[in-house]
Write an enzyme that holds these catalytic residues in place. Structure first.
Site, PDB file in Angstrom:
ATOM      1  N   ARG A 115     119.484  23.921  44.841  1.00 45.15           N
ATOM      2  CA  ARG A 115     120.377  25.022  44.427  1.00 45.15           C
ATOM      3  C   ARG A 115     121.635  25.081  45.319  1.00 45.15           C
ATOM      4  O   ARG A 115     122.081  26.160  45.711  1.00 45.15           O
ATOM      5  CB  ARG A 115     119.667  26.376  44.485  1.00 45.15           C
ATOM      6  CG  ARG A 115     118.479  26.513  43.557  1.00 45.15           C
ATOM      7  CD  ARG A 115     118.898  26.546  42.094  1.00 45.15           C
ATOM      8  NE  ARG A 115     117.790  26.946  41.231  1.00 45.15           N
ATOM      9  CZ  ARG A 115     116.843  26.120  40.778  1.00 45.15           C
ATOM     10  NH1 ARG A 115     116.878  24.840  41.086  1.00 45.15           N
ATOM     11  NH2 ARG A 115     115.885  26.568  40.001  1.00 45.15           N
ATOM     12  N   SER A 144     116.215  33.310  38.407  1.00 46.11           N
ATOM     13  CA  SER A 144     115.548  33.506  39.702  1.00 46.11           C
ATOM     14  C   SER A 144     116.495  34.236  40.633  1.00 46.11           C
ATOM     15  O   SER A 144     117.632  33.814  40.817  1.00 46.11           O
ATOM     16  CB  SER A 144     115.197  32.169  40.344  1.00 46.11           C
ATOM     17  OG  SER A 144     114.206  31.515  39.609  1.00 46.11           O
ATOM     18  N   GLU A 194     119.610  33.871  45.347  1.00 46.27           N
ATOM     19  CA  GLU A 194     120.179  32.692  44.682  1.00 46.27           C
ATOM     20  C   GLU A 194     121.544  33.007  44.064  1.00 46.27           C
ATOM     21  O   GLU A 194     122.471  32.213  44.207  1.00 46.27           O
ATOM     22  CB  GLU A 194     119.196  32.175  43.621  1.00 46.27           C
ATOM     23  CG  GLU A 194     119.565  30.815  43.079  1.00 46.27           C
ATOM     24  CD  GLU A 194     118.762  30.433  41.850  1.00 46.27           C
ATOM     25  OE1 GLU A 194     119.150  30.841  40.738  1.00 46.27           O
ATOM     26  OE2 GLU A 194     117.756  29.727  41.999  1.00 46.27           O
TER      27      GLU A 194
HETATM   28  N1  EPU Z   1     104.112  32.859  40.915  1.00 42.27           N
HETATM   29  C1  EPU Z   1     103.373  34.001  41.134  1.00 42.27           C
HETATM   30  N2  EPU Z   1     103.866  35.183  40.663  1.00 42.27           N
HETATM   31  C2  EPU Z   1     105.035  35.282  40.004  1.00 42.27           C
HETATM   32  C3  EPU Z   1     105.809  34.119  39.798  1.00 42.27           C
HETATM   33  C4  EPU Z   1     105.322  32.902  40.275  1.00 42.27           C
HETATM   34  O1  EPU Z   1     102.306  33.952  41.699  1.00 42.27           O
HETATM   35  O2  EPU Z   1     105.402  36.389  39.611  1.00 42.27           O
HETATM   36  C5  EPU Z   1     103.589  31.564  41.363  1.00 42.27           C
HETATM   37  C6  EPU Z   1     103.163  30.721  40.171  1.00 42.27           C
HETATM   38  O3  EPU Z   1     101.855  30.994  39.778  1.00 42.27           O
HETATM   39  C7  EPU Z   1     103.295  29.319  40.710  1.00 42.27           C
HETATM   40  C8  EPU Z   1     104.485  29.425  41.641  1.00 42.27           C
HETATM   41  O4  EPU Z   1     104.603  30.804  41.995  1.00 42.27           O
HETATM   42  O5  EPU Z   1     102.164  28.960  41.467  1.00 42.27           O
HETATM   43  C9  EPU Z   1     105.767  28.884  41.027  1.00 42.27           C
HETATM   44  O6  EPU Z   1     106.094  29.640  39.861  1.00 42.27           O
HETATM   45  P1  EPU Z   1     106.942  29.037  38.634  1.00 42.27           P
HETATM   46  O7  EPU Z   1     106.366  27.742  38.189  1.00 42.27           O
HETATM   47  O8  EPU Z   1     107.088  30.111  37.619  1.00 42.27           O
HETATM   48  O9  EPU Z   1     108.355  28.656  39.238  1.00 42.27           O
HETATM   49  P2  EPU Z   1     109.245  29.339  40.380  1.00 42.27           P
HETATM   50  O10 EPU Z   1     109.098  28.566  41.627  1.00 42.27           O
HETATM   51  O11 EPU Z   1     108.939  30.782  40.427  1.00 42.27           O
HETATM   52  C10 EPU Z   1     111.327  27.820  39.952  1.00 42.27           C
HETATM   53  C11 EPU Z   1     112.787  27.976  39.754  1.00 42.27           C
HETATM   54  C12 EPU Z   1     113.115  28.390  38.332  1.00 42.27           C
HETATM   55  C13 EPU Z   1     112.578  27.325  37.395  1.00 42.27           C
HETATM   56  C14 EPU Z   1     111.073  27.187  37.631  1.00 42.27           C
HETATM   57  C15 EPU Z   1     110.495  26.050  36.856  1.00 42.27           C
HETATM   58  C16 EPU Z   1     113.775  28.595  41.889  1.00 42.27           C
HETATM   59  C17 EPU Z   1     114.350  29.695  42.699  1.00 42.27           C
HETATM   60  N3  EPU Z   1     113.327  28.950  40.680  1.00 42.27           N
HETATM   61  O12 EPU Z   1     110.711  29.108  39.798  1.00 42.27           O
HETATM   62  O13 EPU Z   1     114.538  28.417  38.204  1.00 42.27           O
HETATM   63  O14 EPU Z   1     112.820  27.642  36.043  1.00 42.27           O
HETATM   64  O15 EPU Z   1     110.814  26.885  39.024  1.00 42.27           O
HETATM   65  O16 EPU Z   1     110.910  24.847  37.421  1.00 42.27           O
HETATM   66  O17 EPU Z   1     113.731  27.448  42.325  1.00 42.27           O
HETATM   67  C18 EPU Z   1     116.476  29.792  38.334  1.00 42.27           C
HETATM   68  O18 EPU Z   1     116.838  29.099  39.287  1.00 42.27           O
HETATM   69  O19 EPU Z   1     117.197  30.734  37.897  1.00 42.27           O
HETATM   70  C19 EPU Z   1     115.186  29.522  37.701  1.00 42.27           C
HETATM   71  C20 EPU Z   1     114.694  30.299  36.729  1.00 42.27           C
END
Ligand code: EPU
Length: 344
Positions: A171, A244, A340
């Site tokens: 990012r 995010s 972010e």
């Molecule tokens: N999780 C929780 N609770 C929540 C959300 C997530 O426990 O409320 C846990 C999930 O169970 C999982 C882990 O956190 O074990 C990761 O969650 P998820 O796969 O939903 O992805 P993320 O890390 O929360 C990132 C990106 C997103 C992108 C997704 C998919 C960042 C800051 N965010 O989210 O990007 O769509 O992965 O690759 O890196 C964005 O940048 O605007 C964005 C939406």
């Protein structure tokens, strides 16, 4: 001012609400719509321009306005998409910075050029994609990036940036670190002819399996990503948000070991440099914020990493809940969360 820009529109005291996906009310002293790279160069060469404070606006999906903006907002609406080169291993495809990102992705897939499918449905424009090196579901834009055209906003020099010039990180890029120094006018992507689906992200693999697809096409992966995003993430057209809200924090191995011992369920992703990326959404949920509101801003009930505008929120309201979440995550885990979106 308007006379010097034949194809641009200049608006005084412009309402910015429609131009940020969080739906925050704010006004700009001036808003200039730029439709060609030549418009950008002309503007940047205007005498006195160097002293103007300015903000480059693409789709407005990564911006939090904390008040009115006293300078000039540059709204990039440069259109166009085309195949610019092709060799044995790749298609090189170019799009104007103002093109809608998702429409561009779907267009490449319809042409039979795979490679961007994991980045389907990300809000914003093509020109904004390299600024924060958008990424999702196992792929970062940098992996498909070829080069981009930009104009230096002081002086008007046109320049081509190759990947190495952009300093892409998670990012992050040189453009994010020097806001409004360059304006991106067009971006080129290298789309692989020997394509293999990127299904290493658990959610994507699960979705394809649930649909009974063993050997997915790029279109299938795109459809799967769209289905996942629709389930987890709020549509900015329906409920204001900026995706995010925090980056996933990267901690050192010792910090990770301490946290993992105390929290056996802690999601963690080891990085090439020895650090460990944690899931901010998990930390926020554990800190009790998921589904909770503070004033008119909420922590989204289906993905704690997303803050949403429940109606009539201001930038100050967003800052208040963001700081409260940061404080609770710090107190509970000793981990610093970094927003972010860009605060203006
Ligand atoms: N999780 C929780 N609770 C929540 C959300 C997530 O426990 O409320 C846990 C999930 O169970 C999982 C882990 O956190 O074990 C990761 O969650 P998820 O796969 O939903 O992805 P993320 O890390 O929360 C990132 C990106 C997103 C992108 C997704 C998919 C960042 C800051 N965010 O989210 O990007 O769509 O992965 O690759 O890196 C964005 O940048 O605007 C964005 C939406």
């Amino acid at each position: 001012m308007s006379e010097s820009f034949a194809s641009t529109a200049v608006l005084a005291d412009a309402e910015l609400g429609p131009f940020n996906t969080f739906g925050l009310a704010a006004r700009a002293a001036r808003l200039v719509v730029l439709r060609t790279a030549a418009d950008v160069r002309r503007l940047a060469m205007t005498p006195g321009w160097a002293r103007t404070s300015r903000l480059v606006l693409g789709g407005g999906s990564n911006l939090i306005f904390t008040g009115d903006f006293a300078g000039t907002v540059l709204k990039v609406e440069i259109a166009g998409r085309r195949l610019v080169a092709e060799d044995d291993v790749a298609w090189v495809v170019e799009a104007g910075a103002g093109e809608n990102w998702h429409d561009f992705v779907r267009w490449t897939l319809a042409q039979g050029w795979p490679g961007l499918e994991n980045l389907s449905l990300i809000p914003g424009t093509v020109g904004a994609a390299p600024i924060q090196n958008i990424g999702a579901y196992g792929l970062e834009m940098a992996e498909r990036f070829e080069s981009l055209d930009a104009v230096e906003l002081e002086g008007g020099e046109a320049r081509v940036f190759r990947a190495a010039d952009c300093a892409f990180g998670y990012r992050d890029s040189v453009f994010k670190r020097h806001p409004a120094r360059w304006l991106v006018t067009a971006v080129r992507f290298r789309l692989p002819k020997r394509w293999a689906p990127v299904t290493r992200y658990a959610d994507v693999a699960r979705e394809l399996e649930a649909q009974g697809i063993a050997q997915p096409t790029a279109q299938d992966v795109s459809d799967a990503v769209i289905a996942i995003r629709r389930r987890k993430l709020p549509d900015p057209a329906e409920i204001g948000n900026a995706g995010s809200f925090f980056k996933n924090p990267v901690v050192d191995a010792a910090t990770h070991a301490r946290l993992a011992a105390a929290h056996p369920m802690l999601p963690a992703y080891p990085q090439a440099d020895g650090g460990v990326k944690l899931a901010a959404g998990w930390l926020i949920e554990q800190a009790g914020w998921k589904g909770r509101d503070l004033g008119p801003v909420g922590c989204f009930e289906r993905q704690a990493l997303v803050l949403v505008n429940r109606g009539g929120a201001t930038g100050a309201d967003v800052r208040r809940i963001a700081q409260a979440i940061q404080a609770d995550v710090r107190a509970r885990f000793g981990v610093e969360l970094e927003p972010e979106p860009v605060f203006v």
